[in-house]
Enzyme design. Structure first.
Site, short mmCIF file in Angstrom:
data_model
loop_
_atom_site.label_atom_id
_atom_site.label_comp_id
_atom_site.label_asym_id
_atom_site.label_seq_id
_atom_site.Cartn_x
_atom_site.Cartn_y
_atom_site.Cartn_z
N ASP A 78 0.67 -1.20 -0.28
CA ASP A 78 0.36 -0.19 -0.08
C ASP A 78 1.20 1.27 0.20
O ASP A 78 0.65 2.72 0.44
CB ASP A 78 -0.92 0.16 1.25
CG ASP A 78 -1.49 -1.31 1.55
OD1 ASP A 78 -2.03 -2.00 0.60
OD2 ASP A 78 -1.59 -1.30 2.59
N ASN A 133 -18.34 -5.28 -2.06
CA ASN A 133 -16.91 -4.75 -0.25
C ASN A 133 -17.50 -3.57 0.15
O ASN A 133 -16.59 -2.99 1.11
CB ASN A 133 -16.14 -5.75 -0.18
CG ASN A 133 -16.07 -6.72 0.10
OD1 ASN A 133 -16.00 -7.72 -1.45
ND2 ASN A 133 -17.09 -7.53 0.48
N GLU A 153 -11.15 -0.01 -4.14
CA GLU A 153 -10.15 0.48 -3.15
C GLU A 153 -9.64 1.31 -3.83
O GLU A 153 -8.84 1.33 -4.41
CB GLU A 153 -10.26 -0.46 -2.01
CG GLU A 153 -8.99 -1.25 -3.08
CD GLU A 153 -8.34 -2.29 -2.18
OE1 GLU A 153 -9.12 -2.38 -0.42
OE2 GLU A 153 -7.95 -3.51 -1.89
N HIS A 179 -2.51 -1.32 -5.29
CA HIS A 179 -2.71 0.05 -4.11
C HIS A 179 -1.53 0.38 -4.64
O HIS A 179 -0.67 1.09 -3.94
CB HIS A 179 -2.43 -0.57 -3.11
CG HIS A 179 -3.28 0.43 -1.70
ND1 HIS A 179 -3.68 0.24 -0.75
CD2 HIS A 179 -2.14 1.94 -1.40
CE1 HIS A 179 -3.51 1.33 -0.67
NE2 HIS A 179 -3.07 2.60 -0.42
N ARG A 196 3.91 -8.33 -0.19
CA ARG A 196 4.08 -7.55 -0.36
C ARG A 196 4.77 -6.44 -0.76
O ARG A 196 5.41 -6.24 0.05
CB ARG A 196 2.39 -7.03 -0.92
CG ARG A 196 1.63 -7.94 -1.06
CD ARG A 196 0.61 -7.37 -0.86
NE ARG A 196 -0.57 -7.18 1.00
CZ ARG A 196 -1.35 -6.33 0.45
NH1 ARG A 196 -2.55 -6.28 0.43
NH2 ARG A 196 -1.38 -5.88 2.79
#
Length: 344
Positions: free
Chosen positions: A42, A184, A221, A285, A318
């Site tokens: 992120d 979601n 998102e 992200h 990640r």
């Protein structure tokens, strides 16, 4: 990261605890090597007016807010990292800490983040958005304290707040679940009155409905804003956080009413997705920055393997990656494909 049923919290925490810390690579202040920073998801990277590159992101333990800075983009790989704030011992900010973003709003350093309570079970995904603020001008040395919770108009799963100024108005974009919509999370936009309150009713910009947005989970998102070539763009991430994770994009005219959902059009296909050829899976992200010469750079996280054992949120690898991008003839960004590991 979504509002969904998850299992194996204890097992996942045990995996994280057993994961050895990765050794830092040798310092190289000029050549970018991917992954730029390992085990930072992120990721947000930006070049501030003070000439420093700042970087924050989610840590695998989801227990703290971190920040590093460097005079060069490549230097972020070995820059010292400061812990700004740790989750609390109890209460709504005692569990997972997700997706921080740093912004300077009216001369005040603000870091948005998402947090939930500890204790296990479904309650740990009672995620809401909060902010901490710095008491000084230097975010690396000042004291950070909790400012409060973001108020969006309704109380539900919310995360991934980002802020930007366009044509003199400061906006907040974020992801949130809305009652009555089978998803979601969706993407929302509103002008800001204060860092934690909105100046107008939120506009719902998009709901995940396309096949590539609903793989595993129905997700929109991680919005990121970019203005170029007489247009504005909001990229976002979709689907589950494994190899199916990918990026979509909204676009509008620069002079459009950004609060009017009809001003925005959605790409019918992902604009950035896994590359088996280059061995990068689940890119998403993202944030945007520029290199030292002002060239546009895409920042995102991705894994360098496809298969994951257990819950992907407990897989620590990640990694933060960066690469340049160009623009198509119609003025929209063309991100190409994720570049493989190694020198950029």
């Amino acid at each position: 990261m979504h509002n969904f049923t998850r299992r194996g919290f204890v097992a996942g925490a045990a995996v994280l605890a057993a994961t050895p810390a990765l050794a830092r690579r040798p310092a190289n202040k000029s050549v970018i090597t991917n992954p730029l920073v390992r085990q930072r998801a992120d990721a947000q990277v930006f070049r501030h007016t003070d000439g420093w590159y700042y970087m924050t992101g989610s840590v695998p333990e989801y227990d703290r807010l971190v920040l590093r800075r460097s005079r060069t983009l490549a230097g972020l790989a070995t820059a010292n990292e400061r812990v700004l704030w740790r989750h609390l011992s109890s209460g709504p900010m005692s569990g997972f800490i997700w997706a921080p973003e740093l912004h300077l709003i009216d001369g005040q350093w603000i870091m948005y983040f998402a947090a939930g309570p500890s204790g296990g079970g479904e309650d740990v995904f009672r995620i809401r958005t909060y902010a901490v603020t710095c008491n000084g001008h230097d975010p690396m040395t000042g004291t950070w304290t909790v400012l409060g919770q973001l108020q969006t108009g309704w109380d539900s799963f919310t995360l991934d707040s980002t802020s930007f100024v366009h044509r003199g108005t400061r906006y907040l974009a974020w992801a949130q679940r809305e009652d009555g919509i089978d998803s979601n999370s969706n993407l929302y936009l509103a002008p800001l009155a204060t860092p934690l309150t909105l100046a107008a009713k939120p506009a719902r910009l998009t709901v995940p409905t396309l096949a590539w947005e609903v793989r595993g989970f129905k997700v929109a998102e991680a919005p990121a804003f970019l203005a170029r070539n007489g247009q504005v763009f909001i990229t976002y991430s979709a689907s589950a956080t494994d190899s199916r994770y990918c990026m979509g994009m909204l676009r509008a005219k620069d002079d459009a009413d950004l609060m009017e959902p009809a001003s925005w059009s959605k790409s019918p296909v992902p604009v950035f997705k896994s590359s088996p050829e280059h061995k990068v899976w689940g890119p998403g992200h993202n944030s945007f920055t520029v290199d030292e010469r002002g060239g546009d750079m895409l920042v995102y996280h991705g894994r360098d393997y496809e298969k994951i054992t257990g819950d992907p949120l407990f897989d620590p690898n990640r990694h933060t990656r960066v690469q340049p991008f160009r623009f198509a003839p119609d003025g929209s960004p063309d991100f190409g494909v994720p570049l493989g590991n190694g020198r950029l």
